[in-house]
Design a protein around this motif. Structure first.
Motif, PDB file in Angstrom:
ATOM      1  N   ASP A 113      59.557  55.897  59.928  1.00  0.00           N
ATOM      2  CA  ASP A 113      59.312  57.212  59.339  1.00  0.00           C
ATOM      3  C   ASP A 113      57.874  57.365  58.840  1.00  0.00           C
ATOM      4  O   ASP A 113      57.257  58.412  59.000  1.00  0.00           O
ATOM      5  N   TYR A 114      57.361  56.297  58.236  1.00  0.00           N
ATOM      6  CA  TYR A 114      55.996  56.372  57.712  1.00  0.00           C
ATOM      7  C   TYR A 114      54.977  56.592  58.843  1.00  0.00           C
ATOM      8  O   TYR A 114      54.155  57.512  58.796  1.00  0.00           O
ATOM      9  N   TYR A 115      55.055  55.737  59.870  1.00  0.00           N
ATOM     10  CA  TYR A 115      54.079  55.867  60.965  1.00  0.00           C
ATOM     11  C   TYR A 115      54.325  57.119  61.803  1.00  0.00           C
ATOM     12  O   TYR A 115      53.396  57.655  62.422  1.00  0.00           O
ATOM     13  N   PHE A 116      55.557  57.595  61.803  1.00  0.00           N
ATOM     14  CA  PHE A 116      55.859  58.874  62.436  1.00  0.00           C
ATOM     15  C   PHE A 116      55.052  59.979  61.734  1.00  0.00           C
ATOM     16  O   PHE A 116      54.309  60.732  62.373  1.00  0.00           O
ATOM     17  N   GLY A 117      55.154  60.031  60.400  1.00  0.00           N
ATOM     18  CA  GLY A 117      54.387  61.024  59.639  1.00  0.00           C
ATOM     19  C   GLY A 117      52.898  60.859  59.868  1.00  0.00           C
ATOM     20  O   GLY A 117      52.166  61.829  60.089  1.00  0.00           O
ATOM     21  N   ARG A 118      52.427  59.608  59.839  1.00  0.00           N
ATOM     22  CA  ARG A 118      51.003  59.334  60.055  1.00  0.00           C
ATOM     23  C   ARG A 118      50.541  59.886  61.395  1.00  0.00           C
ATOM     24  O   ARG A 118      49.524  60.580  61.486  1.00  0.00           O
ATOM     25  N   ALA A 156      62.698  60.783  53.693  1.00  0.00           N
ATOM     26  CA  ALA A 156      61.693  61.843  53.617  1.00  0.00           C
ATOM     27  C   ALA A 156      60.438  61.366  52.893  1.00  0.00           C
ATOM     28  O   ALA A 156      59.327  61.715  53.270  1.00  0.00           O
ATOM     29  N   ALA A 157      60.611  60.521  51.869  1.00  0.00           N
ATOM     30  CA  ALA A 157      59.451  60.077  51.089  1.00  0.00           C
ATOM     31  C   ALA A 157      58.479  59.288  51.963  1.00  0.00           C
ATOM     32  O   ALA A 157      57.262  59.463  51.868  1.00  0.00           O
ATOM     33  N   ALA A 158      59.016  58.434  52.835  1.00  0.00           N
ATOM     34  CA  ALA A 158      58.148  57.635  53.708  1.00  0.00           C
ATOM     35  C   ALA A 158      57.397  58.549  54.675  1.00  0.00           C
ATOM     36  O   ALA A 158      56.193  58.381  54.901  1.00  0.00           O
ATOM     37  N   ALA A 159      58.089  59.528  55.242  1.00  0.00           N
ATOM     38  CA  ALA A 159      57.441  60.455  56.169  1.00  0.00           C
ATOM     39  C   ALA A 159      56.376  61.281  55.459  1.00  0.00           C
ATOM     40  O   ALA A 159      55.288  61.503  55.996  1.00  0.00           O
ATOM     41  N   GLU A 160      56.674  61.705  54.246  1.00  0.00           N
ATOM     42  CA  GLU A 160      55.702  62.496  53.466  1.00  0.00           C
ATOM     43  C   GLU A 160      54.437  61.683  53.191  1.00  0.00           C
ATOM     44  O   GLU A 160      53.324  62.184  53.302  1.00  0.00           O
ATOM     45  N   ARG A 161      54.647  60.420  52.825  1.00  0.00           N
ATOM     46  CA  ARG A 161      53.513  59.529  52.588  1.00  0.00           C
ATOM     47  C   ARG A 161      52.701  59.378  53.870  1.00  0.00           C
ATOM     48  O   ARG A 161      51.486  59.409  53.862  1.00  0.00           O
ATOM     49  N   GLY A 162      53.397  59.225  54.975  1.00  0.00           N
ATOM     50  CA  GLY A 162      52.733  59.096  56.265  1.00  0.00           C
ATOM     51  C   GLY A 162      51.918  60.346  56.596  1.00  0.00           C
ATOM     52  O   GLY A 162      50.773  60.253  57.046  1.00  0.00           O
ATOM     53  N   LEU A 163      52.518  61.503  56.350  1.00  0.00           N
ATOM     54  CA  LEU A 163      51.804  62.764  56.622  1.00  0.00           C
ATOM     55  C   LEU A 163      50.534  62.856  55.769  1.00  0.00           C
ATOM     56  O   LEU A 163      49.469  63.239  56.270  1.00  0.00           O
ATOM     57  N   ALA A 164      50.641  62.480  54.510  1.00  0.00           N
ATOM     58  CA  ALA A 164      49.475  62.565  53.617  1.00  0.00           C
ATOM     59  C   ALA A 164      48.385  61.587  54.066  1.00  0.00           C
ATOM     60  O   ALA A 164      47.205  61.942  54.152  1.00  0.00           O
ATOM     61  N   HIS A 165      48.789  60.356  54.388  1.00  0.00           N
ATOM     62  CA  HIS A 165      47.799  59.379  54.853  1.00  0.00           C
ATOM     63  C   HIS A 165      47.197  59.813  56.187  1.00  0.00           C
ATOM     64  O   HIS A 165      45.991  59.686  56.407  1.00  0.00           O
ATOM     65  N   GLY A 166      48.052  60.330  57.070  1.00  0.00           N
ATOM     66  CA  GLY A 166      47.570  60.779  58.379  1.00  0.00           C
ATOM     67  C   GLY A 166      46.562  61.912  58.251  1.00  0.00           C
ATOM     68  O   GLY A 166      45.564  61.958  58.977  1.00  0.00           O
ATOM     69  N   ALA A 167      46.814  62.815  57.319  1.00  0.00           N
ATOM     70  CA  ALA A 167      45.865  63.918  57.110  1.00  0.00           C
ATOM     71  C   ALA A 167      44.528  63.378  56.616  1.00  0.00           C
ATOM     72  O   ALA A 167      43.458  63.854  57.018  1.00  0.00           O
ATOM     73  N   ALA A 168      44.577  62.341  55.784  1.00  0.00           N
ATOM     74  CA  ALA A 168      43.331  61.746  55.284  1.00  0.00           C
ATOM     75  C   ALA A 168      42.594  61.006  56.406  1.00  0.00           C
ATOM     76  O   ALA A 168      41.361  61.045  56.482  1.00  0.00           O
ATOM     77  N   VAL A 169      43.338  60.354  57.290  1.00  0.00           N
ATOM     78  CA  VAL A 169      42.701  59.684  58.441  1.00  0.00           C
ATOM     79  C   VAL A 169      42.038  60.735  59.330  1.00  0.00           C
ATOM     80  O   VAL A 169      40.890  60.573  59.769  1.00  0.00           O
ATOM     81  N   ALA A 170      42.761  61.836  59.577  1.00  0.00           N
ATOM     82  CA  ALA A 170      42.217  62.894  60.442  1.00  0.00           C
ATOM     83  C   ALA A 170      40.960  63.495  59.829  1.00  0.00           C
ATOM     84  O   ALA A 170      39.972  63.744  60.533  1.00  0.00           O
ATOM     85  N   ALA A 171      40.981  63.699  58.528  1.00  0.00           N
ATOM     86  CA  ALA A 171      39.804  64.283  57.866  1.00  0.00           C
ATOM     87  C   ALA A 171      38.617  63.318  57.962  1.00  0.00           C
ATOM     88  O   ALA A 171      37.476  63.740  58.188  1.00  0.00           O
ATOM     89  N   ALA A 172      38.888  62.029  57.818  1.00  0.00           N
ATOM     90  CA  ALA A 172      37.812  61.038  57.907  1.00  0.00           C
ATOM     91  C   ALA A 172      37.272  60.958  59.336  1.00  0.00           C
ATOM     92  O   ALA A 172      36.052  60.909  59.552  1.00  0.00           O
TER      93      ALA A 172
END
Ligand code: BES
Ligand code: MN
Ligand code: ZN
Length: 486
Positions: A113-118, A156-172
């Motif tokens: 779920d985490y890497y899915f969100g990422r 859901a919490a793991a996916a949410e964390r993944g989405l937040a981290h993924g957005a930060a990776v994309a911004a970087a």
């Protein structure tokens, strides 16, 4: 999924027009309309293909986007990524502003779920990226896609964390790409330094120190200055620091090659493709991106970014083949080829890293054409003097889908760098060029835990899709997240 309040549902279809599990349940809700459409032969499910379908009865979303998953028996993590990347690119060409990604995942082992969100967020960012171009015509409207939900998940919490981290990776990654895509007449060493300064100003955890040529002379950075001396552009040495912890702690030091244009110097390059040497500061841009990333997520790490920013040009004052420079470490270097300038910059930057008593040092550089010959454009090269660190990078690359491949770095290669007049020559012939370049760097990293990423083949693309790829920022981001968690 049939009742989710978004504008578009994204569903997967296997090759030979077979609905995936999620798509089957949506199909049931709309009385078999999807199945009927496939039976008519409108969509075959080939990887990379997409089809937008409007207004299905019983489905809350006003559209469904089908994306091809390719063959079912070889379906894996990378096919999933390809399917979502194609769908995100298709969505970016519409006015659709919200979607839910309900593309069936391969088994959870491959994409939790985490890497899915990422991956959802990272690939969305990549699909929405637009080059900051200087074309004068009418610009295409910016994509509307603003809200992307990650489809059914167990936690859901793991996916949410993944989405937040993924957005930060994309911004970087976007920070890296924007800097690297700029032309060399705009993105000069001074410009890079000012960007670093502006970045530090915006973030509480970041601070910056800039060294001009006089300060570099005081640091005895003779190799770096030898490269800079042929250009009218003043060099800059950039020290960016992220303090994510109250307590002092030995830092991780990232070192970036920041050659804003590499003409080759007196050992001038051939004209074809020389414009691409504006990307020769991709390592520097990735280091700036990695610090942006750490700051944006307030990672509890101590991180230092070191960048030697210079332009490599021929000219009356340029360094000449046969000239000997003294590096900050005191070791002397016979510069047999002025086009092997990256290692001259890095050697002084790597020496500078020592004062931080770092936990690990990683340099990132578009260092050698030989690495492109060895590995092509899919893997970055990785070498180092510390196996656990190299392994960490290899594994981060796999998780981030920004992979690298290890080349050997054994003592035999040092043979090639022998000089009659100085401690080393800066080149060792064509054979094993990526390795002899790393061997040169290893002479300046003894006693440090050090790894080197050669991103000459991965940091940018040539041809019709010419531009920065943002690599290896996802790899570095994953590495930093792991370090922050340990
Ligand atoms: N920036 C180049 C390496 C490079 C080449 C990056 C192609 C991306 C694509 C580097 O400074 C360079 O010129 N290296 C030389 C080294 C040689 C003179 C030993 C090279 O690879 O040809
Ligand atoms: Mn060069
Ligand atoms: Zn170069």
């Amino acid at each position: 999924m049939a009742t989710v309040g978004v504008e578009c549902l994204v569903l997967g279809v296997f090759e030979e027009a077979e609905l995936s599990g999620e798509a089957r349940s949506v199909d049931a809700a709309c009385a078999g309309r999807l199945k009927a459409l496939l039976e008519r032969g409108d969509f075959a499910g080939r990887a990379g293909d997409t089809l937008l379908v409007g207004e299905l009865p019983g489905i809350k979303a006003s559209r469904v986007l089908l994306t091809g998953l390719g063959a079912k028996k070889s379906y894996h993590r990378r096919s999933w990524r390809k399917a979502w990347a194609a769908a995100a690119a298709a969505l970016a060409r519409t006015r659709i502003a919200s979607c839910a990604v309900a593309i069936d995942r391969p088994e959870a082992k491959q994409l939790d779920d985490y890497y899915f969100g990422r991956a959802v967020a990272e690939l969305t960012g990549a699909a929405l990226y637009r080059v900051n171009d200087l074309k004068t015509g009418k610009k295409a409207p910016a994509p509307a896609l603003a809200r992307v939900l990650a489809g059914p998940v167990r936690t859901a919490a793991a996916a949410e964390r993944g989405l937040a981290h993924g957005a930060a990776v994309a911004a970087a990654a976007q920070v890296q790409r924007d800097l690297a895509n700029l032309p060399a007449n705009v993105c000069t060493p001074t410009f890079l330094a000012e960007q670093a300064r502006a970045l530090a100003k915006r973030s509480a955890s970041l601070s910056v120190r800039l060294l001009d040529a006089a300060a570099m002379r005081r640091e005895k950075m003779g190799c770096l200055l030898a490269v800079a001396q042929g250009s009218h552009q003043a060099p800059r040495f950039i020290v960016l620091e992220h303090r994510g912890r109250a307590k002092a702690q030995p830092p991780i030091v990232l070192v970036g090659k920041g050659v804003t244009f590499d003409s080759g110097g007196i050992s001038l390059k051939d004209p074809p493709g020389m414009d691409e040497m504006k990307f020769d500061m991709s390592g520097a841009a990735a280091v700036i991106a990695a610090l942006t990333f750490a700051a944006s997520l307030r990672l509890p790490l101590h991180l230092v970014g070191l960048i030697g920013a210079v332009e490599n040009m021929p000219g009356g004052r340029a360094v000449k083949p046969g000239d000997i420079a003294t590096s900050a470490s005191g070791q002397t270097v016979e510069i047999l080829n002025t086009d092997a300038e990256g290692r001259l910059i890095l050697c002084d930057a790597l020496h500078y890293a020592r004062r931080f008593h770092p936990e690990a040092v990683i340099d990132v550089a578009t260092l050698t054409g030989a690495c492109v010959i060895a590995l092509g454009h899919h893997h970055s090269g990785v070498m180092g003097n510390d196996e656990p660190l190299v392994r960490e990078l290899l594994e981060a690359g796999v998780r981030a889908d920004d992979r690298c491949w290890q080349l050997p770095l054994t003592e035999e290669y040092a043979e090639a760098l022998k000089s009659n007049f100085a401690d080393f020559a800066n080149v060792g012939g064509r054979d094993g060029g990526a390795i002899t370049a790393a061997t040169f760097l290893s002479k300046f990293t003894q006693g440090l835990k050090w790894a080197h990423l050669d991103v000459a083949g991965t940091a940018y693309q040539g041809g019709a899709q010419k531009g920065s790829t943002g690599r290896p920022t996802p790899l570095l981001a994953d590495f930093l997240l792991q370090r922050a968690a340990r």
